[in-house]
Motif scaffolding. Structure first.
Motif, PDB file in Angstrom:
ATOM      1  N   VAL A   1       0.835  -1.204   0.000  1.00  0.00           N
ATOM      2  CA  VAL A   1       0.000   0.000   0.000  1.00  0.00           C
ATOM      3  C   VAL A   1       0.872   1.258   0.000  1.00  0.00           C
ATOM      4  CG1 VAL A   1      -1.616   1.360   1.394  1.00  0.00           C
ATOM      5  CG2 VAL A   1      -2.018  -1.077   1.056  1.00  0.00           C
ATOM      6  N   ASP A   2       1.906   1.266   0.830  1.00  0.00           N
ATOM      7  CA  ASP A   2       2.798   2.422   0.907  1.00  0.00           C
ATOM      8  C   ASP A   2       3.550   2.658  -0.397  1.00  0.00           C
ATOM      9  OD1 ASP A   2       1.997   2.822   3.497  1.00  0.00           O
ATOM     10  OD2 ASP A   2       3.812   2.004   4.424  1.00  0.00           O
ATOM     11  N   SER A   3       3.805   1.575  -1.140  1.00  0.00           N
ATOM     12  CA  SER A   3       4.541   1.703  -2.403  1.00  0.00           C
ATOM     13  C   SER A   3       3.693   2.282  -3.527  1.00  0.00           C
ATOM     14  CB  SER A   3       5.065   0.335  -2.844  1.00  0.00           C
ATOM     15  OG  SER A   3       4.011  -0.479  -3.359  1.00  0.00           O
ATOM     16  N   LYS A   4       2.397   2.404  -3.309  1.00  0.00           N
ATOM     17  CA  LYS A   4       1.442   2.906  -4.303  1.00  0.00           C
ATOM     18  C   LYS A   4       1.323   1.976  -5.506  1.00  0.00           C
ATOM     19  CE  LYS A   4       0.417   6.995  -2.419  1.00  0.00           C
ATOM     20  NZ  LYS A   4      -0.953   7.453  -2.091  1.00  0.00           N
TER      21      LYS A   4
ATOM     22  N   GLY B   1     -14.110 -22.226   4.487  1.00  0.00           N
ATOM     23  CA  GLY B   1     -12.752 -22.411   4.991  1.00  0.00           C
ATOM     24  C   GLY B   1     -11.929 -21.144   5.027  1.00  0.00           C
ATOM     25  N   VAL B   2     -12.516 -20.016   4.610  1.00  0.00           N
ATOM     26  CA  VAL B   2     -11.802 -18.736   4.621  1.00  0.00           C
ATOM     27  C   VAL B   2     -12.171 -17.992   5.901  1.00  0.00           C
ATOM     28  CG1 VAL B   2     -11.444 -16.523   3.467  1.00  0.00           C
ATOM     29  CG2 VAL B   2     -11.724 -18.608   2.115  1.00  0.00           C
ATOM     30  N   GLY B   3     -11.201 -17.835   6.796  1.00  0.00           N
ATOM     31  CA  GLY B   3     -11.464 -17.160   8.048  1.00  0.00           C
ATOM     32  C   GLY B   3     -11.369 -15.655   7.950  1.00  0.00           C
ATOM     33  N   SER B   4     -10.524 -15.163   7.030  1.00  0.00           N
ATOM     34  CA  SER B   4     -10.331 -13.719   6.859  1.00  0.00           C
ATOM     35  C   SER B   4     -10.225 -13.406   5.370  1.00  0.00           C
ATOM     36  CB  SER B   4      -9.047 -13.242   7.560  1.00  0.00           C
ATOM     37  OG  SER B   4      -9.064 -13.580   8.929  1.00  0.00           O
ATOM     38  N   ARG B   5     -10.946 -12.395   4.957  1.00  0.00           N
ATOM     39  CA  ARG B   5     -10.856 -11.904   3.575  1.00  0.00           C
ATOM     40  C   ARG B   5     -10.734 -10.385   3.636  1.00  0.00           C
ATOM     41  NH1 ARG B   5     -12.276 -14.441  -0.964  1.00  0.00           N
ATOM     42  NH2 ARG B   5     -13.512 -15.948   0.231  1.00  0.00           N
ATOM     43  N   TRP B   6      -9.633  -9.863   3.102  1.00  0.00           N
ATOM     44  CA  TRP B   6      -9.352  -8.429   3.181  1.00  0.00           C
ATOM     45  C   TRP B   6      -9.112  -7.910   1.768  1.00  0.00           C
ATOM     46  CZ3 TRP B   6      -4.971  -6.153   6.789  1.00  0.00           C
ATOM     47  CH2 TRP B   6      -5.051  -4.757   6.796  1.00  0.00           C
ATOM     48  N   ILE B   7      -9.959  -7.005   1.326  1.00  0.00           N
ATOM     49  CA  ILE B   7      -9.849  -6.400  -0.003  1.00  0.00           C
ATOM     50  C   ILE B   7      -9.385  -4.957   0.149  1.00  0.00           C
ATOM     51  CG2 ILE B   7     -11.091  -5.757  -2.108  1.00  0.00           C
ATOM     52  CD1 ILE B   7     -13.118  -7.992  -1.379  1.00  0.00           C
ATOM     53  N   ILE B   8      -8.353  -4.604  -0.591  1.00  0.00           N
ATOM     54  CA  ILE B   8      -7.867  -3.227  -0.626  1.00  0.00           C
ATOM     55  C   ILE B   8      -7.824  -2.814  -2.091  1.00  0.00           C
ATOM     56  CG2 ILE B   8      -6.032  -1.617   0.006  1.00  0.00           C
ATOM     57  CD1 ILE B   8      -5.089  -3.673   2.076  1.00  0.00           C
ATOM     58  N   SER B   9      -8.708  -1.921  -2.475  1.00  0.00           N
ATOM     59  CA  SER B   9      -8.847  -1.538  -3.878  1.00  0.00           C
ATOM     60  C   SER B   9      -8.350  -0.114  -4.089  1.00  0.00           C
ATOM     61  CB  SER B   9     -10.316  -1.650  -4.298  1.00  0.00           C
ATOM     62  OG  SER B   9     -10.457  -1.497  -5.697  1.00  0.00           O
ATOM     63  N   GLY B  10      -7.563   0.063  -5.156  1.00  0.00           N
ATOM     64  CA  GLY B  10      -6.980   1.368  -5.436  1.00  0.00           C
ATOM     65  C   GLY B  10      -7.292   1.847  -6.837  1.00  0.00           C
ATOM     66  N   THR B  11      -6.756   3.001  -7.183  1.00  0.00           N
ATOM     67  CA  THR B  11      -7.005   3.589  -8.502  1.00  0.00           C
ATOM     68  C   THR B  11      -6.290   2.832  -9.613  1.00  0.00           C
ATOM     69  OG1 THR B  11      -5.159   5.110  -8.088  1.00  0.00           O
ATOM     70  CG2 THR B  11      -7.376   5.922  -7.604  1.00  0.00           C
ATOM     71  N   GLU B  12      -5.269   2.032  -9.249  1.00  0.00           N
ATOM     72  CA  GLU B  12      -4.505   1.333 -10.283  1.00  0.00           C
ATOM     73  C   GLU B  12      -4.482  -0.185 -10.111  1.00  0.00           C
ATOM     74  OE1 GLU B  12      -0.605   3.039 -10.700  1.00  0.00           O
ATOM     75  OE2 GLU B  12      -1.360   5.075 -10.410  1.00  0.00           O
ATOM     76  N   GLY B  13      -5.225  -0.694  -9.135  1.00  0.00           N
ATOM     77  CA  GLY B  13      -5.232  -2.140  -8.942  1.00  0.00           C
ATOM     78  C   GLY B  13      -5.870  -2.516  -7.614  1.00  0.00           C
ATOM     79  N   GLU B  14      -5.763  -3.798  -7.289  1.00  0.00           N
ATOM     80  CA  GLU B  14      -6.424  -4.303  -6.090  1.00  0.00           C
ATOM     81  C   GLU B  14      -5.589  -5.391  -5.429  1.00  0.00           C
ATOM     82  OE1 GLU B  14     -10.929  -4.568  -5.582  1.00  0.00           O
ATOM     83  OE2 GLU B  14     -10.381  -6.616  -6.229  1.00  0.00           O
ATOM     84  N   LEU B  15      -5.626  -5.405  -4.112  1.00  0.00           N
ATOM     85  CA  LEU B  15      -4.996  -6.445  -3.307  1.00  0.00           C
ATOM     86  C   LEU B  15      -6.078  -7.214  -2.566  1.00  0.00           C
ATOM     87  CD1 LEU B  15      -2.202  -4.213  -1.771  1.00  0.00           C
ATOM     88  CD2 LEU B  15      -1.728  -6.241  -3.165  1.00  0.00           C
ATOM     89  N   ILE B  16      -5.938  -8.539  -2.506  1.00  0.00           N
ATOM     90  CA  ILE B  16      -6.853  -9.353  -1.727  1.00  0.00           C
ATOM     91  C   ILE B  16      -6.044 -10.332  -0.889  1.00  0.00           C
ATOM     92  CG2 ILE B  16      -8.705 -11.064  -1.752  1.00  0.00           C
ATOM     93  CD1 ILE B  16      -9.759  -9.851  -4.274  1.00  0.00           C
ATOM     94  N   TYR B  17      -6.294 -10.303   0.414  1.00  0.00           N
ATOM     95  CA  TYR B  17      -5.703 -11.287   1.324  1.00  0.00           C
ATOM     96  C   TYR B  17      -6.787 -12.264   1.750  1.00  0.00           C
ATOM     97  CZ  TYR B  17      -4.257 -13.499   5.646  1.00  0.00           C
ATOM     98  OH  TYR B  17      -3.999 -14.434   6.627  1.00  0.00           O
TER      99      TYR B  17
END
Length: 375
Positions: free
Chosen positions: A151-154, A272-288
């Motif tokens: 996230v910090d790396s943009k 079976g998924v205990g945690s799902r974390w979505i972080i969406s940005g202007t240039e892409g998306e991260l999902i844990y």
């Protein structure tokens, strides 16, 4: 580097389960004795004899000193950091005493039962030039550290949206141990809200920053439960539950993104998924995604996927840089090891200072005060 020398306040002689009352110090012991960057040099219990019993019971080296008072362990010149790992109600008094000796401290999360007490300790530590770190170990989980770095790396541009959907199995429908009744009491300071939600939202905040505005909702599925003693006998058939087992928070982050955090309690997640974390940005998306368990303690099957809008999705490695010895410590102690090492190695973003924890504690109070209760 010279190992960080740890003095541990609160070490039980035996383990009857990883989460049982009075035994959390064993997780700190396991962390200290399994890292080349850490050394357990002293144990302090209510009496010197009690400390000696614990040292012997765990087969610790004869070089580990036994103490029965805060003054004795604080005056030991071989102790670099004193870890306070006892019941929450004792944190404030013990920490305040230790600060008089200008010792750096680790205090388990939550730091104290109240914002006022935590604020007082923070000011006292600042006035004496002493560091206090807090045991909110989710910040140093390798997946959280990697998400913070990405996230910090943009790499996904500016964050515009995030949601965390978490699961906990602390379900009280079939009964609950009397020794852990505080988990079901919202005002205890160690409830499911404070401990499970608190640890996990602290990790969330460490990556994305806090909320500037929120809406919150609580629900408790079971209003009462059977309270059981250690042998399984019912000591209270209708123990009142006041701590929510469903927590919803949504709002706007300080940096402008829309965000939500959801935590539900039941026996197990269906997929079976205990945690799902979505972080969406202007240039892409991260999902844990991670398996069942407590997200902040390190859960199995963790995976981070990066999808840049201009490229194909890829899985991001976040474990390859870790040393083999870390695998000798299982959850729930493994992130405690990482926390100590982060402090020893000066990785400031990977552990919480008392000022960081004070921010989280204030946020928890805001969530609690503004919650709408579902029937």
């Amino acid at each position: 580097m010279t190992p960080l020398r740890i003095g541990l306040v609160g070490l039980g002689p035996i383990s009857t389960g990883p989460f049982n009352a009075g035994e959390w110090g064993i997780q700190h012991m396991n962390a200290a004795i399994n890292s080349p960057y850490l050394e357990l040099v002293a144990v302090c219990n209510s009496t010197k004899e009690s400390a000696q019993k614990s040292i012997a019971s765990h087969g610790l080296p004869s070089t580990v000193k036994a103490y029965g008072s805060m003054g004795d362990i604080a005056n030991d010149p071989n102790v670099d950091l004193v870890a306070v790992v006892v019941h929450l109600d004792k944190h404030y008094k013990l920490a305040k005493t230790l600060l008089q000796y200008n010792k750096d401290l680790l205090i388990e999360f939550p730091a104290t039962p109240s914002v006022a007490q935590t604020s007082e300790l923070a000011e006292l530590a600042k006035s004496r030039g002493v560091k206090i770190i807090i045991g909110s170990q989710g910040r140093c989980d390798p997946a959280v550290s990697k998400l913070r770095e990405l996230v910090d790396s943009k790499i996904i541009g500016d964050v515009v949206y995030s949601t965390f959907i978490g699961h906990t199995s602390l379900d009280a429908s079939q009964g609950w141990l009397e020794a852990q009744s505080g988990a079901l009491d919202l005002d205890s300071g160690i409830s499911r809200f404070n401990i499970v939600f608190g640890h996990q939202i602290d990790a969330f905040i460490s990556v994305l920053g806090s909320f500037s505005s929120i809406q919150t909702a609580f629900k408790t599925k079971e209003k009462t439960t059977r309270l059981l003693d250690a042998r399984g006998n019912v000591v209270d058939p209708l123990y009142k539950i006041t701590s929510p087992d469903i927590i919803l928070v949504q709002g706007v982050l300080e940096q402008g993104a829309a965000a939500s955090f959801q935590l539900r309690t039941n026996k197990c997640p269906a997929d079976g998924v205990g945690s799902r974390w979505i972080i969406s940005g202007t240039e892409g998306e991260l999902i844990y995604t991670g398996g069942p368990g407590f997200f902040h303690m390190g859960t199995p099957g963790g995976k981070i996927t990066l999808n840049k809008w201009t490229a194909e999705a890829e899985e991001i490695d976040f474990r390859s840089e870790e040393k083999e010895y870390i695998n000798r410590v299982d959850a729930p102690g493994v992130n405690i090891l990482r926390l100590y090492e982060a402090f020893a190695q000066g990785k400031k973003n990977a552990y919480a200072s008392i000022e960081d924890s004070l921010e989280t504690q204030r946020f928890l109070e805001n969530v609690k005060q503004n919650a709408v209760w579902a029937p």
